[in-house]
Design an enzyme around this catalytic site. Structure first.
Site, PDB file in Angstrom:
ATOM      1  N   THR A 123       0.863  -1.178   0.000  1.00  0.00           N
ATOM      2  CA  THR A 123       0.000   0.000   0.000  1.00  0.00           C
ATOM      3  C   THR A 123       0.899   1.227   0.000  1.00  0.00           C
ATOM      4  O   THR A 123       2.009   1.192   0.517  1.00  0.00           O
ATOM      5  CB  THR A 123      -0.862   0.064   1.267  1.00  0.00           C
ATOM      6  OG1 THR A 123       0.009   0.205   2.389  1.00  0.00           O
ATOM      7  CG2 THR A 123      -1.685  -1.201   1.430  1.00  0.00           C
ATOM      8  N   GLU A 133      -5.683  -3.974  -0.526  1.00  0.00           N
ATOM      9  CA  GLU A 133      -6.031  -5.080   0.376  1.00  0.00           C
ATOM     10  C   GLU A 133      -7.179  -5.934  -0.162  1.00  0.00           C
ATOM     11  O   GLU A 133      -7.507  -6.963   0.413  1.00  0.00           O
ATOM     12  CB  GLU A 133      -6.425  -4.534   1.760  1.00  0.00           C
ATOM     13  CG  GLU A 133      -5.265  -3.954   2.568  1.00  0.00           C
ATOM     14  CD  GLU A 133      -5.006  -2.478   2.268  1.00  0.00           C
ATOM     15  OE1 GLU A 133      -5.451  -1.994   1.198  1.00  0.00           O
ATOM     16  OE2 GLU A 133      -4.355  -1.819   3.092  1.00  0.00           O
ATOM     17  N   LYS A 145     -16.710  11.910  15.266  1.00  0.00           N
ATOM     18  CA  LYS A 145     -17.400  10.998  16.186  1.00  0.00           C
ATOM     19  C   LYS A 145     -17.922  11.800  17.354  1.00  0.00           C
ATOM     20  O   LYS A 145     -17.202  12.061  18.304  1.00  0.00           O
ATOM     21  CB  LYS A 145     -16.452   9.894  16.633  1.00  0.00           C
ATOM     22  CG  LYS A 145     -16.074   8.944  15.482  1.00  0.00           C
ATOM     23  CD  LYS A 145     -14.669   8.377  15.608  1.00  0.00           C
ATOM     24  CE  LYS A 145     -14.226   7.694  14.324  1.00  0.00           C
ATOM     25  NZ  LYS A 145     -13.162   8.422  13.595  1.00  0.00           N
ATOM     26  N   TRP A 170     -22.072   9.571  14.181  1.00  0.00           N
ATOM     27  CA  TRP A 170     -21.074  10.032  13.228  1.00  0.00           C
ATOM     28  C   TRP A 170     -21.605  11.200  12.422  1.00  0.00           C
ATOM     29  O   TRP A 170     -22.748  11.192  11.961  1.00  0.00           O
ATOM     30  CB  TRP A 170     -20.709   8.903  12.261  1.00  0.00           C
ATOM     31  CG  TRP A 170     -19.667   8.000  12.846  1.00  0.00           C
ATOM     32  CD1 TRP A 170     -19.075   8.121  14.072  1.00  0.00           C
ATOM     33  CD2 TRP A 170     -19.101   6.861  12.218  1.00  0.00           C
ATOM     34  NE1 TRP A 170     -18.166   7.105  14.255  1.00  0.00           N
ATOM     35  CE2 TRP A 170     -18.166   6.319  13.133  1.00  0.00           C
ATOM     36  CE3 TRP A 170     -19.279   6.234  10.996  1.00  0.00           C
ATOM     37  CZ2 TRP A 170     -17.419   5.180  12.848  1.00  0.00           C
ATOM     38  CZ3 TRP A 170     -18.542   5.118  10.710  1.00  0.00           C
ATOM     39  CH2 TRP A 170     -17.618   4.584  11.619  1.00  0.00           C
TER      40      TRP A 170
END
Lengths: 553, 553
Positions: B188, B333, B445, B450
């Site tokens: 990555t 991933e 948060k 959220w």
């Protein structure tokens, strides 16, 4: 070094939960003879859960119990297809067309605990009830049909809808089992010996399903309506039910209405995009389409397999109705696909033709090899013939041993290194196109070489005075086997056997020419109209044929 | 009960041997800036065997040694893609665009033994040579390029063509290894911390490849010419090279000619049918096509991913050039596909649009769930937002630990039950359509709920006097976190902060309204032009912003 990818099994439960949510609005339509009965995949998912709850809580299905189906292609059969493997049990599809003694043998051998049966075929089941072992505890009947024919059954009879009604629409599906666990069971209809069971795994069903959905196979999408004419008791309807649920393609189920006229009406009314069937069914459909006024413009592809499809049938669909026919090959032991006769790229339609009349190419997941008379590898040169052997993750490596037994691996069906011996003989081109010519048992093994009986027959039948010709292998002291040609002459024919032999001599290699000839009244046939070579060989062995020797040293 | 299917592993070697034989006449074409250089898959297969022989016999590659590539998309890169995993070693694709310190970190961390490099990018490699560990023994250079820049290298430098010349064109490929063995490695480009390696398995590559070839994904066939514009060092070019070799689709490789004009010329000349790229590249291409006289009629589909594709870009390709653009989502991933924004069936083109601008649906093999602020499962109702977590056989479950080390599983990237935490926040509809709104680190948060920073920014930027607005989370004693709105006003703007707050109040829930406001000269940006929220948060923490409190209790 192992990878760092997640270790997630491939399971039928994933196909079920995916289809019932992501493709929840897709539909399965069952034709009732005059019109459609529609159910969404979300509903199928909920009903599959109700069925699983009933099987577990009411019928005591646990572990890898076998739950059999004796059903046409319809929504309830789809529910069983999804529910039974997804709860960890094994779906056993029973062939409606088997003779009674084979049906009872199979149910007993598999030790089925439950049979789900369409009400319309109850008499088939009733007829074999006395032969069934007490391992069968429950019969579940769908739809209308006279239940009284089951009165002699020692177990319990249930109505499908009553059984699943009011049960939870969720079930703790078996998503984390070993993917090599058994998911489904299908018996070969073996012409010799007892039927053999092929036990598919979650892995094999899932991988086969992915393959069915690839671009050069069925390539199903949510914009498709797939019509499996091939029965769901015939090798998983070539994977279409699971593949449709995975891809979101709608399904059109013909139930028992497989006659040309209702099928043509259904296609015209509901506009399927792809279909799959055996040649005999499509041959009747072609006649119906030719004679009627139907709209088949929706069909982008029809896959034909099960036996070789005559090019005239392929061309008839294509030229007169604009329906592309694709040839495929497979068998119960191969899940069933198998090879698919798509042409290479960059060719004109005319150039594609020689590729499309073959049995096609295998996908990456299926390896193929040809084995010659002495067990040697034959080249893939399009000329050398051998018995086809295949290997792959959805190819059988043994047969089901029956309840509580180890798998069987009879010597004659599996090579020592595990490859499946298909019993088919043919050639493979360098670019993988398979052409089958004979069944291995019909090939003549002469002095370490193979002679194709079908090839000799085709040449003989090209003679204008020959009505039919069947060639079989007979024992020969010097060569092991040699061909015996049996010929049916047309009425008024004047040609003698020497002339027929001379006719053949110009067309095949001299060492392939039969020495033994017999003129017969007719060629014995099997129940499905194929030459019954077993009978011919037996007649020869019993000295019942008048045989003329020509050219024998 | 285990099935009786053959236990055959899924391997890259099968993809190689299948493509090189069954699809031996298919071709890979590398664009050299002015014209095509063509090689058949049969030739690629033979050259891959020569490369494997050279790696084994001359360069001492054994076991799971890492063989890295620092290459554009071209035929030689395809040969390495196939040869290295198929001999049992691990293909490590290096990103040409990484800063030098990351490139050297990655080569050292992976302990690459060999690097195959295009001559045209030798300076990139030369620049980091002093930082490379002596685990790197060999550099193999393809094509023209000044080799003298490698003079300081302690190992051996080889010419690719000289190295493989005169070697056997067959190799005993690793077809019977455990399918969970590592096949390929990709790091990555993580913006925080060191790059992490994702170690793909033969199984994950193969399954991903089957998925890429399904009807609603790329659906490749031998009648396709696939153009991977997305680099082969960028998550396996989304699986296209392997998928093309498996399906027989031809490949068109742009090498380093990724600028709009040469690409438009190449498309016009060679007529690819499908392509895949990130939005920035296609955005430039659209301008070129709009201004020039090109023939793009061959393109049936262009898949865009990597970051969200503006609807204007999708519509531009579709309405002005007849090219259907399909949105996809994935990451290193996830192999990378991921979701694919194909619409359900039965809709008009206009009705399809709301589905096509989402990130799409996941295939059956990838499960998705949303995790809320308190770690709870959020409903898939198209409204509730959560962090996207995914699970499946081609999804990473850990990171590569480096040579000789165990895999790493940092707490913050993998859930306790092994699911990948993607770091993306969004919603999922009941039928599985994913819409991403924020990166998890940018979400606020607040009191167990959220707040989407992107949502607040979009509403603020809809105000006619606001040029730019960036919203970040800042610590709050009572709520944990609260939003801070930083606003860039247009020249001559008269609106004050209370007016902006009132403007927002009509558009979002009152509890989402920021209390902290700051007017700034400009929003800090990253090197690729995104808001750099790290910098804003740091400025706030260091008290460098003038903050006005509005409506705070």
């Amino acid at each position: 070094m192992f990878s760092t990818m997640q270790d997630v099994p491939l399971t039928v439960a994933r196909i079920l939960t995916h289809g019932a949510t992501v493709h929840g609005r897709s539909t399965v339509t069952t034709w009732d003879g005059t019109g459609p009965v529609v159910r969404t995949y979300a509903e199928v998912g909920a009903r599959a859960a109700q069925l699983a709850c009933a099987l577990r809580d009411e019928l005591g299905v646990t572990g890898d119990d076998r739950v059999a189906t004796l059903m046409w292609n319809n929504a309830e059969h789809l529910e069983a297809y999804l529910a039974v493997p997804s709860m960890g049990a094994v779906l056993h599809t029973l062939n409606l067309r088997l003779p009674g003694h084979q049906l009872s043998f199979i149910v007993n051998h598999a030790a089925d605990r439950v049979i789900i049966v369409n009400g319309t075929v109850l008499p088939l089941l009733a007829a074999v009830l006395p032969q069934l072992n007490p391992t069968l505890k429950h019969i579940v009947v769908t739809g209308p049909g006279d239940r009284s024919v089951l009165d002699g059954f020692a177990g319990t009879v249930h109505d499908y809808e009553e059984l699943i009604a009011d049960r939870p629409t969720e079930y703790p599906w078996a998503t984390d089992i070993d993917e090599r666990q058994a998911a489904a069971l299908c018996y070969t209809s073996g012409t010799t010996g007892d039927p053999k069971g092929v036990l598919y795994s979650h892995r094999s069903v899932y991988l086969h399903c992915l393959q069915v959905n690839t671009g050069d196979n069925f390539a199903l999408t949510p914009r498709d309506l797939a019509l499996p004419v091939v029965p769901m008791f015939h090798v998983n309807a070539w994977g279409l039910p699971h593949a449709a649920f995975m891809s979101g393609a709608d399904l059109l189920m013909p139930d028992r209405f497989l006659q040309p006229k209702p099928m043509a009406e259904m296609i015209s009314a509901l506009q399927p995009t792809v279909s799959a069937a055996v040649p005999t069914i499509w041959s009747g459909l072609l006649d119906e389409l030719d004679g009627g006024d139907y709209d088949t413009s929706s069909l982008r592809m029809v896959v034909i397999g099960g036996s070789a499809c005559p090019p005239s049938l392929m061309k008839g669909f294509e030229e007169r109705h604009g329906i592309r026919v694709v040839h495929a090959w497979g068998m119960t032991e191969t899940s069933p696909l198998g090879s698919f006769a798509q042409p290479p790229g960059g060719l004109t339609p005319e150039e594609e033709w020689p590729y499309r009349v073959t049995q096609g190419v295998f996908p990456a997941s299926v390896e193929a090899r040809l084995i010659g008379p002495a067990g040697e590898r034959m080249p893939h040169d399009g000329v050398a013939a051998g018995e086809l052997e295949v290997r792959g993750p959805w190819i059988a490596g043994a047969y089901y041993g029956g309840a509580g037994n180890d798998p069987e691996r009879p010597d004659d069906k599996f090579a020592e290194d595990g490859w499946l011996r298909t019993g088919d003989v043919g050639t493979i081109t360098p670019d993988g196109y398979l052409t089958l010519t004979d069944r291995a048992k019909d090939v003549i093994k002469s002095g370490g070489e193979w002679i194709s009986s079908v090839d000799l027959e085709n040449h003989l039948m090209a003679h204008p005075e020959v009505a039919e010709a069947a060639v079989v292998a007979v024992p020969d002291e010097k060569w092991g086997e040699r061909p015996l040609a049996t010929v049916v002459l047309r009425p008024g024919a004047t040609a003698g056997l020497p002339e027929l032999r001379a006719f053949l001599a110009g067309r095949v290699a001299s060492w392939q020419l039969p020495e033994r000839w017999s003129i017969v009244e007719s060629v014995p046939k099997t129940s499905v109209g194929k030459f019954d070579k077993k009978v011919i060989r037996a007649s020869y062995a019993a000295d019942e044929l008048t045989v003329t020797l020509l050219g024998k040293e």
